[in-house]
Design an enzyme around this catalytic site. Structure first.
Site, short mmCIF file in Angstrom:
data_model
loop_
_atom_site.label_atom_id
_atom_site.label_comp_id
_atom_site.label_asym_id
_atom_site.label_seq_id
_atom_site.Cartn_x
_atom_site.Cartn_y
_atom_site.Cartn_z
N ASP A 134 0.95 -1.32 -0.09
CA ASP A 134 -0.09 -0.01 0.03
C ASP A 134 0.92 1.16 -0.04
O ASP A 134 1.63 1.46 -1.04
CB ASP A 134 -0.81 -0.14 1.17
CG ASP A 134 -1.91 0.94 1.28
OD1 ASP A 134 -2.59 1.30 0.11
OD2 ASP A 134 -2.42 1.37 2.37
N PHE A 183 -10.29 0.12 -0.41
CA PHE A 183 -9.94 -0.64 0.69
C PHE A 183 -10.71 -2.02 0.60
O PHE A 183 -11.95 -2.26 0.65
CB PHE A 183 -10.48 0.00 2.18
CG PHE A 183 -9.79 -0.65 3.35
CD1 PHE A 183 -8.57 -0.37 3.74
CD2 PHE A 183 -10.41 -1.57 4.26
CE1 PHE A 183 -7.87 -1.04 4.90
CE2 PHE A 183 -9.86 -2.46 5.17
CZ PHE A 183 -8.64 -1.98 5.44
N ARG A 196 -10.89 -11.80 7.14
CA ARG A 196 -9.80 -12.60 6.55
C ARG A 196 -10.32 -13.80 5.93
O ARG A 196 -9.77 -14.54 5.04
CB ARG A 196 -9.17 -12.77 7.50
CG ARG A 196 -8.24 -11.74 8.21
CD ARG A 196 -6.86 -12.12 9.09
NE ARG A 196 -6.45 -11.15 9.90
CZ ARG A 196 -5.73 -10.21 9.65
NH1 ARG A 196 -5.12 -10.24 8.30
NH2 ARG A 196 -5.16 -9.30 10.57
#
Ligand code: IMP
Ligand code: MG
Length: 243
Positions: A134, A183, A196
């Site tokens: 990122d 995001f 996750r």
């Protein structure tokens, strides 16, 4: 706001130098039970599987005959790493570095090491694996740390790359997908330690992270479940965001 089934894929905002391999032609809706939280699927499980296979082939070729040590960053790599490892048929050793940033949000914070490397990498070929590149702050610090251990060479492999967010001069040698500035969660990536376990990479609905207390947005059943989890986790290291 939500994506309509069958709508052609359009980038929601701004321009992006599009090099997004395997860009989905159509917006894919997440399964019904995730729709309140996930806006749309950015990368499907089939696209992930295909790309992981291709990355593994490339890594096998580049590291054939070498003394390879894979250094994966915890926790975001777990799903990607497990799939990648199963595709790699060459001798290798595996170790982890644990990194956490304080704060459970979407902005990078100060790095804390929660697990140090144990294998000796000096004179060896190191492949550093991370979930997403990122700003580059995490990987640039990791590279400084590893370089001191004098490996023969180091390469970086990331599942996702968000080049538009980069502030540090770091780039990856193996990239699963270059993505626009969304995001994303799933396939190991989290928001505040959740999501996750999604089998795809999805874009979180903006209202999920604009409102830190997002529990009221969930269905009654999930809210009850999460509230149960919250109480049982009280007293734990709940404000650490693990990689
Ligand atoms: P960097 O240090 O800014 O390059 O950020 C790297 C870390 O931030 C990753 O290992 C992730 O844990 C987290 N991160 C950055 N972008 C995202 C995202 O879109 N979704 C989930 N986690 C992210
Ligand atoms: Mg994270």
């Amino acid at each position: 706001m939500g994506a309509r089934r069958g709508a052609h894929f359009k980038l929601p905002t701004g321009r992006f130098p599009l090099k997004f391999r395997d860009m989905p032609e159509r917006i894919q809706k997440p399964p019904r039970h995730w729709r309140r939280e996930i806006d749309f699927i950015l990368i499907s499980r089939e696209q992930l599987a295909r790309r992981v296979r291709a990355l593994a082939r490339q890594i096998e070729k580049d590291f054939a005959g070498r003394d390879l040590v894979i250094v994966a960053l915890l926790n975001g790599t777990v799903v990607f790493l497990a799939d990648l490892l199963r595709r790699l048929s060459l001798p290798l050793r595996l170790d982890f570095i644990g990194v956490s940033s304080y704060g459970g949000g979407t902005e990078p914070a100060e790095l804390v090491f929660t697990k140090e490397l144990r294998l000796d990498v000096s004179g060896r070929d190191v492949l550093v694996v991370d979930d997403i590149l990122d700003t580059g702050k995490t990987l640039s610090q990791i590279m400084v740390k590893l370089r001191k251990l004098r490996p023969r060479r180091m390469k970086i492999c990331v599942l996702l790359d968000k080049p538009s967010r980069r502030t540090e001069p770091v780039s990856a040698h193996y990239i699963g997908f270059k993505i626009p500035n969304h995001f994303v969660v799933g396939y190991g990536l989290d928001y505040a330690e959740r999501y996750r376990n999604l089998p795809f990479v999805g874009v979180l609905r903006p209202e999920m992270f604009k409102n830190p207390d997002f529990i009221p947005l969930l269905s009654r059943k999930k809210r009850r479940l999460l509230q149960g989890v919250k109480t049982t986790m009280e007293g734990g290291a709940k404000d650490l965001n693990h990689g």
